[in-house]
Enzyme design. Structure first.
Site, mmCIF file in Angstrom:
data_model
loop_
_atom_site.group_PDB
_atom_site.id
_atom_site.type_symbol
_atom_site.label_atom_id
_atom_site.label_comp_id
_atom_site.label_asym_id
_atom_site.label_seq_id
_atom_site.Cartn_x
_atom_site.Cartn_y
_atom_site.Cartn_z
ATOM 1 N N ASP A 151 -30.702 29.549 70.394
ATOM 2 C CA ASP A 151 -31.787 29.257 71.352
ATOM 3 C C ASP A 151 -32.097 30.594 72.030
ATOM 4 O O ASP A 151 -31.733 30.820 73.176
ATOM 5 C CB ASP A 151 -31.373 28.184 72.363
ATOM 6 C CG ASP A 151 -30.099 28.499 73.128
ATOM 7 O OD1 ASP A 151 -29.267 29.309 72.643
ATOM 8 O OD2 ASP A 151 -29.922 27.963 74.242
ATOM 9 N N HIS A 204 -21.045 35.192 75.887
ATOM 10 C CA HIS A 204 -20.794 33.908 75.215
ATOM 11 C C HIS A 204 -21.082 34.000 73.710
ATOM 12 O O HIS A 204 -20.182 33.876 72.879
ATOM 13 C CB HIS A 204 -21.692 32.825 75.822
ATOM 14 C CG HIS A 204 -21.552 32.638 77.289
ATOM 15 N ND1 HIS A 204 -20.400 32.163 77.868
ATOM 16 C CD2 HIS A 204 -22.422 32.856 78.313
ATOM 17 C CE1 HIS A 204 -20.568 32.077 79.179
ATOM 18 N NE2 HIS A 204 -21.787 32.500 79.471
HETATM 19 C C1 BDR Z 1 -24.378 29.225 76.440
HETATM 20 O O1 BDR Z 1 -25.532 28.694 77.100
HETATM 21 C C2 BDR Z 1 -26.620 29.585 76.956
HETATM 22 O O2 BDR Z 1 -27.184 29.852 78.184
HETATM 23 C C3 BDR Z 1 -26.067 30.858 76.369
HETATM 24 O O3 BDR Z 1 -27.021 31.456 75.518
HETATM 25 C C4 BDR Z 1 -24.834 30.420 75.654
HETATM 26 O O4 BDR Z 1 -25.131 30.024 74.339
HETATM 27 C C5 BDR Z 1 -23.315 29.531 77.483
HETATM 28 O O5 BDR Z 1 -22.925 28.368 78.137
HETATM 29 CA CA CA Z 2 -27.262 30.545 73.327
#
Ligand code: BDR
Ligand code: CA
Length: 324
Positions: free
Chosen positions: A19, A256
């Site tokens: 995303d 992340h």
């Molecule tokens: C996840 O949520 C999204 O905001 C980031 O891209 C990551 O995939 C972290 O919780």
């Molecule tokens: Ca993400």
């Protein structure tokens, strides 16, 4: 010189599902630049932003990385499996999902096939070959599994950024964003019998990029990568601010999605524990929560491998290495 820890391993054939927000963008750039990865496609999904913006961001990024000839972009789901999209997280990723950074438009077109169909086709055409890394809501793979459950055993591995086991959530007290945003899809993955590794907040919150390290990378990267690092500096500015306000981090943010890609190629950088797990669905307070059965004789949920420890310094060194 590129000093990635690759050391002659066969490049991993990879599909990313994203995303495409700020940390997704860094993960995609890492995958394009890494000699350890043959990035074949990026599937897109709603989440940090809507799927059209995620697709456009991905096309622009692939062009920035000079990879339009070899990386396909495949548009995916616009809403969760059984719910409505809750809307973009512009307070985290900015209005355009990449922190307001502006990239030139690309005239590369997305593949004329939906992401779920693409995943079914590739898994069947090349069983055991492709590593899939999911960095957003897991809707595309859940749809693919509903269409053809046999693909569960046809990926070489599936690595998911999502969830939290022993640490709090980041959207609710108990849930992480990617699981919270489509809990039914996360539940499908847990039950499918995939070769699954979950990279959750337990390890991503320990893997911190600092503003200083990014500035330093701008000084030490190869000239050909300077536009990429300039983009990252623009894009990450609001991400550092967000994590300062919300997590009290001092000019630093968790990586992340990049950690999920790194762990897919270098599994030795995380330590995993197999736990029986289910995903809570259907209750506002607990939606998307990973419920693990840590009793002596676990009986609830399916065995799933969760990364609970990380060698963060080595992972960061690996990340920087592909730009140098
Ligand atoms: C996840 O949520 C999204 O905001 C980031 O891209 C990551 O995939 C972290 O919780
Ligand atoms: Ca993400």
């Amino acid at each position: 010189m590129n000093v990635s820890k690759f050391e002659g391993r066969e490049p991993v054939s990879m599909i990313i599902d994203a995303d495409t927000g700020i940390d997704d963008a860094l993960a995609i750039l890492y995958a394009v630049k890494s000699p350890a990865i043959r990035l074949e496609a990026v599937c897109t999904v709603f989440g940090n932003i809507d799927v059209d913006q995620a697709t456009d961001n991905t096309l622009r990024l692939i062009q920035l990385a000079g990879a339009r000839d070899r990386v396909q972009v495949v548009k995916g789901a616009s809403k969760p499996l059984e719910r409505e999209f809750q809307g973009s997280t512009s307070h985290v990723h900015g209005e355009n999902g990449i922190g307001g950074a502006v990239l030139p438009p690309s005239d590369q077109l997305p593949l004329g096939e939906a992401a779920a169909d693409y995943l079914v086709r590739i898994a069947n055409e090349r069983p055991g070959e492709v590593t899939l890394v999911l960095m957003g809501r897991m809707t595309n793979l859940a749809l693919a599994l509903r269409r053809d459950p046999s693909i569960a055993s046809k990926f070489r591995s599936v690595v998911v950024m999502g969830g939290n086991v022993l640490v709090p959530g980041n959207v609710t007290p108990v849930a992480e964003a990617n699981f919270w945003g489509d809990p039914e899809s996360a539940a499908v993955l847990m039950e499918a019998g995939l070769p699954l590794t979950v990279i959750g907040l337990d390890v991503t919150l320990q893997t911190l990029l600092t503003r200083d390290a990014l500035d330093e990378l701008g000084k030490t990267c190869l000239p050909e990568n300077a536009p990429l690092v300039d983009f990252l500096k623009d894009s990450f500015a609001i991400y550092f601010d967000f994590y300062q306000q919300v997590n009290k981090l001092d000019n630093a943010c968790p990586l992340h999605d990049p950690l999920a890609v790194i762990a897919a190629v270098f599994p030795e950088m995380v330590t995993c524990t197999t736990l029986h797990a289910s995903i809570a669905c259907g209750d506002r307070l607990t939606d998307g929560m990973v419920v693990t059965d840590r009793r002596v004789f676990p009986s609830v949920g399916n065995p799933v491998s969760f990364a609970l420890e990380v060698d963060a310094d080595t992972a960061l060194e690996e990340l920087y290495s592909v730009f140098k």
